[in-house]
Design a protein around this motif. Structure first.
Motif, PDB file in Angstrom:
ATOM      1  N   THR A  15     -10.882   3.379  -3.218  1.00 52.66           N
ATOM      2  CA  THR A  15      -9.959   2.349  -3.683  1.00 52.66           C
ATOM      3  C   THR A  15      -8.622   2.593  -2.989  1.00 52.66           C
ATOM      4  N   SER A  16      -8.283   1.771  -1.997  1.00 56.32           N
ATOM      5  CA  SER A  16      -7.072   2.049  -1.211  1.00 56.32           C
ATOM      6  C   SER A  16      -5.826   1.440  -1.830  1.00 56.32           C
ATOM      7  N   SER A  17      -6.002   0.391  -2.642  1.00 55.72           N
ATOM      8  CA  SER A  17      -4.834  -0.212  -3.298  1.00 55.72           C
ATOM      9  C   SER A  17      -5.262  -0.837  -4.620  1.00 55.72           C
ATOM     10  N   VAL A  59      -1.557   7.045 -10.409  1.00 55.54           N
ATOM     11  CA  VAL A  59      -1.948   7.396  -9.038  1.00 55.54           C
ATOM     12  C   VAL A  59      -1.159   8.651  -8.686  1.00 55.54           C
ATOM     13  N   VAL A  97      -9.269   9.336  -3.937  1.00 50.12           N
ATOM     14  CA  VAL A  97      -9.036   8.278  -2.945  1.00 50.12           C
ATOM     15  C   VAL A  97      -8.608   8.844  -1.586  1.00 50.12           C
ATOM     16  N   HIS A 150      -5.818  13.219  -3.290  1.00 48.24           N
ATOM     17  CA  HIS A 150      -5.210  11.982  -3.790  1.00 48.24           C
ATOM     18  C   HIS A 150      -6.156  11.354  -4.805  1.00 48.24           C
ATOM     19  N   THR A 160      -0.295   1.284  -3.254  1.00 41.35           N
ATOM     20  CA  THR A 160      -1.189   2.015  -2.359  1.00 41.35           C
ATOM     21  C   THR A 160      -1.560   3.318  -3.050  1.00 41.35           C
ATOM     22  N   THR A 161      -2.861   3.553  -3.194  1.00 40.80           N
ATOM     23  CA  THR A 161      -3.270   4.686  -4.041  1.00 40.80           C
ATOM     24  C   THR A 161      -3.007   6.038  -3.380  1.00 40.80           C
ATOM     25  N   GLN A 162      -3.066   6.078  -2.057  1.00 44.85           N
ATOM     26  CA  GLN A 162      -2.854   7.365  -1.383  1.00 44.85           C
ATOM     27  C   GLN A 162      -1.353   7.612  -1.237  1.00 44.85           C
ATOM     28  N   ALA A 163      -0.916   8.783  -1.642  1.00 43.64           N
ATOM     29  CA  ALA A 163       0.504   9.129  -1.574  1.00 43.64           C
ATOM     30  C   ALA A 163       0.917   9.465  -0.147  1.00 43.64           C
ATOM     31  N   VAL A 167       2.937  12.193   1.695  1.00 43.74           N
ATOM     32  CA  VAL A 167       3.382  13.557   1.420  1.00 43.74           C
ATOM     33  C   VAL A 167       4.201  14.046   2.614  1.00 43.74           C
ATOM     34  N   VAL A 172       7.356  13.157  -2.096  1.00 40.60           N
ATOM     35  CA  VAL A 172       6.089  12.436  -2.295  1.00 40.60           C
ATOM     36  C   VAL A 172       6.419  11.005  -2.710  1.00 40.60           C
ATOM     37  N   HIS A 217       4.768   6.735  -3.177  1.00 46.01           N
ATOM     38  CA  HIS A 217       3.672   5.772  -3.156  1.00 46.01           C
ATOM     39  C   HIS A 217       4.228   4.426  -2.690  1.00 46.01           C
TER      40      HIS A 217
END
Lengths: 108, 108
Positions: free
Chosen positions: A3-5, A38, A59, A102, B12-15, B17, B24, B26
């Motif tokens: 799930t990217s977003s 998240v 993710v 993540h 966006t689920t991936q932070a 970093v 950090v 998002h």
């Protein structure tokens, strides 16, 4: 598939900072009031406590987790998830090799 | 007055970093395509580069910042913001006393 977003949410601007920043998350709220977060865990070994049951969806990156009452470390990578009961503890370890873990944390 | 939440966005689920996790964030995207980010800087002194101009809005904690070409460290606390031109660098320092600096980064 990861799930990217996540669309259509309200994001809490202030981050949750745990373990001196080894885990950082932002809360999100859906139109129906559902709350998730998240976040990211940096290389470390940490113990988390749960209130509500949680589903941890990876993710990006990977971790190993160990549920309370078990000896086994189990790997969880991007696209995978694991469930943790409420009112318990679990360990997560993240290595420099796999890099930050993540996640999306689903509650309840 | 601080912006405690932002509604109607895609997160966006991936932070992101930066600096081994000292920063950090998002990414969030508005319905009109506008992109911002919500993030946190932990106690540290860091140098960031900009591409587009940025407005850094503090939503919790505090930092001191120093723009390129200046000697002055200027404090920015919750409810305050500062602007950084594009294609430049700026320094941020956060102390353990004030705790993490929580921000919204507005671009353009």
């Amino acid at each position: 598939m990861t799930t990217s977003s996540i669309a259509g949410v309200t994001v809490t601007t202030q981050a949750n900072v745990y373990f001196d920043g080894k885990c950082v998350s932002h809360g999100i709220t859906f139109a129906d009031g559902t709350k998730k977060s998240v976040g990211v865990v940096l290389p470390a070994e940490l113990t988390f406590g749960t209130a509500a049951p949680e589903i941890m969806e990876c993710v990006g990156g990977a971790c190993e987790y160990r549920l309370a009452g078990t000896d086994a470390w189990v790997k969880s990578s991007a696209g995978e998830q694991f469930s943790v009961p409420g009112n318990t503890k679990f360990d997560i370890r993240v290595t420099a090799e796999t890099g930050p873990y993540h996640y999306i944390c689903h509650y309840g």
